[in-house]
Design an enzyme around this catalytic site. Structure first.
Site, PDB file in Angstrom:
ATOM      1  N   ASP A 262      -4.042 -12.707   4.170  1.00  0.00           N
ATOM      2  CA  ASP A 262      -5.330 -12.287   4.742  1.00  0.00           C
ATOM      3  C   ASP A 262      -6.478 -12.673   3.815  1.00  0.00           C
ATOM      4  O   ASP A 262      -7.637 -12.462   4.145  1.00  0.00           O
ATOM      5  CB  ASP A 262      -5.349 -10.780   5.058  1.00  0.00           C
ATOM      6  CG  ASP A 262      -4.664  -9.930   4.014  1.00  0.00           C
ATOM      7  OD1 ASP A 262      -4.373 -10.441   2.922  1.00  0.00           O
ATOM      8  OD2 ASP A 262      -4.425  -8.741   4.296  1.00  0.00           O
TER       9      ASP A 262
ATOM     10  N   HIS B  50      -6.323  -7.473   0.121  1.00  0.00           N
ATOM     11  CA  HIS B  50      -6.463  -6.051  -0.202  1.00  0.00           C
ATOM     12  C   HIS B  50      -5.745  -5.708  -1.514  1.00  0.00           C
ATOM     13  O   HIS B  50      -4.728  -6.329  -1.841  1.00  0.00           O
ATOM     14  CB  HIS B  50      -5.877  -5.201   0.933  1.00  0.00           C
ATOM     15  CG  HIS B  50      -6.468  -5.503   2.266  1.00  0.00           C
ATOM     16  ND1 HIS B  50      -5.878  -6.378   3.160  1.00  0.00           N
ATOM     17  CD2 HIS B  50      -7.620  -5.069   2.848  1.00  0.00           C
ATOM     18  CE1 HIS B  50      -6.639  -6.470   4.251  1.00  0.00           C
ATOM     19  NE2 HIS B  50      -7.695  -5.693   4.086  1.00  0.00           N
TER      20      HIS B  50
ATOM     21  N   HIS C  81       0.820  -1.229   0.000  1.00  0.00           N
ATOM     22  CA  HIS C  81       0.000   0.000   0.000  1.00  0.00           C
ATOM     23  C   HIS C  81       0.851   1.275   0.000  1.00  0.00           C
ATOM     24  O   HIS C  81       0.308   2.369  -0.124  1.00  0.00           O
ATOM     25  CB  HIS C  81      -0.907   0.057   1.236  1.00  0.00           C
ATOM     26  CG  HIS C  81      -1.902  -1.060   1.323  1.00  0.00           C
ATOM     27  ND1 HIS C  81      -2.779  -1.347   0.298  1.00  0.00           N
ATOM     28  CD2 HIS C  81      -2.172  -1.964   2.308  1.00  0.00           C
ATOM     29  CE1 HIS C  81      -3.530  -2.391   0.650  1.00  0.00           C
ATOM     30  NE2 HIS C  81      -3.177  -2.779   1.862  1.00  0.00           N
TER      31      HIS C  81
ATOM     32  N   ASP D 154      -2.862 -10.909  -1.914  1.00  0.00           N
ATOM     33  CA  ASP D 154      -3.360 -10.348  -0.659  1.00  0.00           C
ATOM     34  C   ASP D 154      -4.853 -10.026  -0.819  1.00  0.00           C
ATOM     35  O   ASP D 154      -5.308  -9.694  -1.909  1.00  0.00           O
ATOM     36  CB  ASP D 154      -2.567  -9.064  -0.348  1.00  0.00           C
ATOM     37  CG  ASP D 154      -2.801  -8.536   1.049  1.00  0.00           C
ATOM     38  OD1 ASP D 154      -1.947  -8.788   1.926  1.00  0.00           O
ATOM     39  OD2 ASP D 154      -3.837  -7.852   1.276  1.00  0.00           O
TER      40      ASP D 154
HETATM   41 ZN   LIG Z   1      -3.932  -7.196   3.146  1.00  0.00          ZN
END
Ligand SMILES: [Zn+2]
Length: 315
Positions: free
Chosen positions: A252, A167, A128, A165
Site C-alpha cells: 500500500d 502503515h 497491526h 508497508d
Molecule cells: Zn498497510
C-alpha cells in the site's frame, strides 16, 4: 509455478530459488466488515499475475498445511485472551491460524535449504495485531510469530524485521519493544492509521536502539524511501548482524494505492528488495522470508509483487 520439488532437474541451483507460499483457503477469509478493501480479490490478482509471469527458474510452489503446534507459537506473541477473542470475532479463525502456519512453512523451506528465500501470499495480514487483541485487518501477527519460531524451533538468535508497508506495524513494534534480539525497521506515514511510529520510539530497556521508525511524508518517491534504506537500514543491519530477515511486505506504499499516498513504483520495490537481499547475503546466507501485509489497488499490488518476486529469485 512448479508444484513439486525436482532434485534431478536443472533446478539444482537452489541457492537462487524462491518459494511461493499460498493456499486457496486464504481466499475464503472473511473480514469483519463485508465491504472491506482487504478482500480475496487482492490474492486473486497476485495469482493471475504470477501465473502469467513465467519466471525462470520457476518459483517453488509451497502449499502450507496447518502447523501441528501453531497455537504454541501463536502464544509466544499473543495472550490466551487474544486467541480467545479471535475465536469469537473472526469467522475464519482456522484461516488466521493457517496464515501464521504459512510463514512457518516458508521459514522451514529456507532453513531446510530447499530455497534461499520465500514469499508468503497470505490473508489476513498481521503487523497491526497486538499481544492482547486484533487490530485493523490483522488477527495474528504473522511476522512476529515467524520471528519467535525462528528463535524457538531453529535456535537463531537475531532476527531483522523490515516493514515497508505504508502503515506503521504497531503490533510488531509492541511485540519486540524491549527485546534486543529482534531489530524492527519500519518506513511509514506517521499521520496515517494507526497514527503510531514516531522516530523517537527507539525501544526500551535492553531493547533500546532496536526499534527504528522512519516516518515519511505524503508523496514519498523511490529515491526518498531508498535513501532511508541505504542511510538508516544498512548501517543498523551491519551493526546488528541478523541471522535471518523477515519482510513485512505491504504494497500500500505503492503509487496509486487506495489507502496510501506514497509514490513508490514497482522498480522502487525491486530496489528495496535488492537492498534487503544484499544485507541477507552479507550476514545470513541470503535467508529471507517475505510476508504479504497491505496493498489495496489490486492491479498495482499484483505488479509490485511480481517485481518483488522477480528480484527475490535472482542470484
Ligand atoms: Zn498497510
Amino acid at each position: 509455478m512448479e508444484t513439486t520439488d525436482n532434485p534431478g532437474s536443472a533446478d539444482n541451483k537452489r541457492e537462487h530459488r524462491t518459494a511461493f507460499v499460498f493456499s486457496e483457503k486464504f481466499l475464503r477469509h472473511q473480514p469483519l466488515a463485508s465491504d472491506d478493501v482487504e478482500s480475496s480479490s487482492r490474492l486473486k490478482a497476485i495469482i493471475r499475475k504470477i501465473e502469467s509471469a513465467q519466471f525462470y527458474p520457476p518459483l517453488l510452489s509451497v502449499e502450507p498445511e496447518m502447523h501441528p503446534e501453531i497455537c504454541k507459537y501463536i502464544e509466544l506473541v499473543h495472550s490466551r485472551e487474544h486467541i480467545d477473542r479471535v475465536e469469537m470475532q473472526a469467522h475464519s479463525t482456522i484461516i488466521c491460524r493457517l496464515a501464521a502456519s504459512a510463514i512457518l512453512s516458508g521459514i522451514d523451506a529456507v532453513m531446510e535449504n530447499r530455497v534461499k528465500n520465500a514469499f508468503c501470499a497470505v490473508r489476513p495480514p498481521g503487523h497491526h495485531a497486538f499481544d492482547k487483541g486484533p487490530f485493523g485487518f490483522c488477527y495474528f501477527n504473522n511476522v512476529a510469530i515467524g520471528a519467535r519460531y525462528l528463535q524457538k524451533k531453529w535456535k537463531l538468535k537475531k532476527i531483522l524485521i523490515v516493514d515497508w508497508d505504508f502503515h506503521h506495524g504497531n503490533g510488531t513494534e509492541e511485540a519486540f519493544y524491549d527485546d534486543p534480539s529482534v531489530l524492527y525497521f519500519s518506513t511509514h506515514k506517521l499521520e496515517a492509521f494507526p497514527r503510531t511510529g514516531l522516530r523517537e520510539r527507539q525501544g526500551i530497556g535492553e531493547g533500546f536502539g532496536f526499534n527504528i521508525n522512519i516516518p515519511l511524508p505524503c508523496g514519498t518517491t523511490d529515491r526518498e524511501i531508498l535513501d532511508a534504506y541505504k542511510e538508516e537500514l544498512v548501517p543498523a543491519a551491519d551493526n546488528f548482524r541478523p541471522d535471518f530477515i523477515l519482510i513485512s511486505a505491504g504494497f500500500d506504499s505503492r503509487k496509486g494505492d487506495l489507502l496510501g499516498d506514497f509514490d513508490v513504483t514497482d522498480a522502487g520495490f525491486s530496489r528495496l528488495t535488492g537492498i534487503v537481499m544484499d544485507i541477507a547475503a552479507k550476514h545470513c546466507s541470503s535467508r529471507i522470508v517475505s510476508v504479504l501485509e497491505g496493498g489495496y489497488n489490486f492491479k498495482g499490488l499484483a505488479s509490485a509483487v511480481e517485481a518483488h518476486l522477480a528480484t527475490l529469485r535472482q542470484p
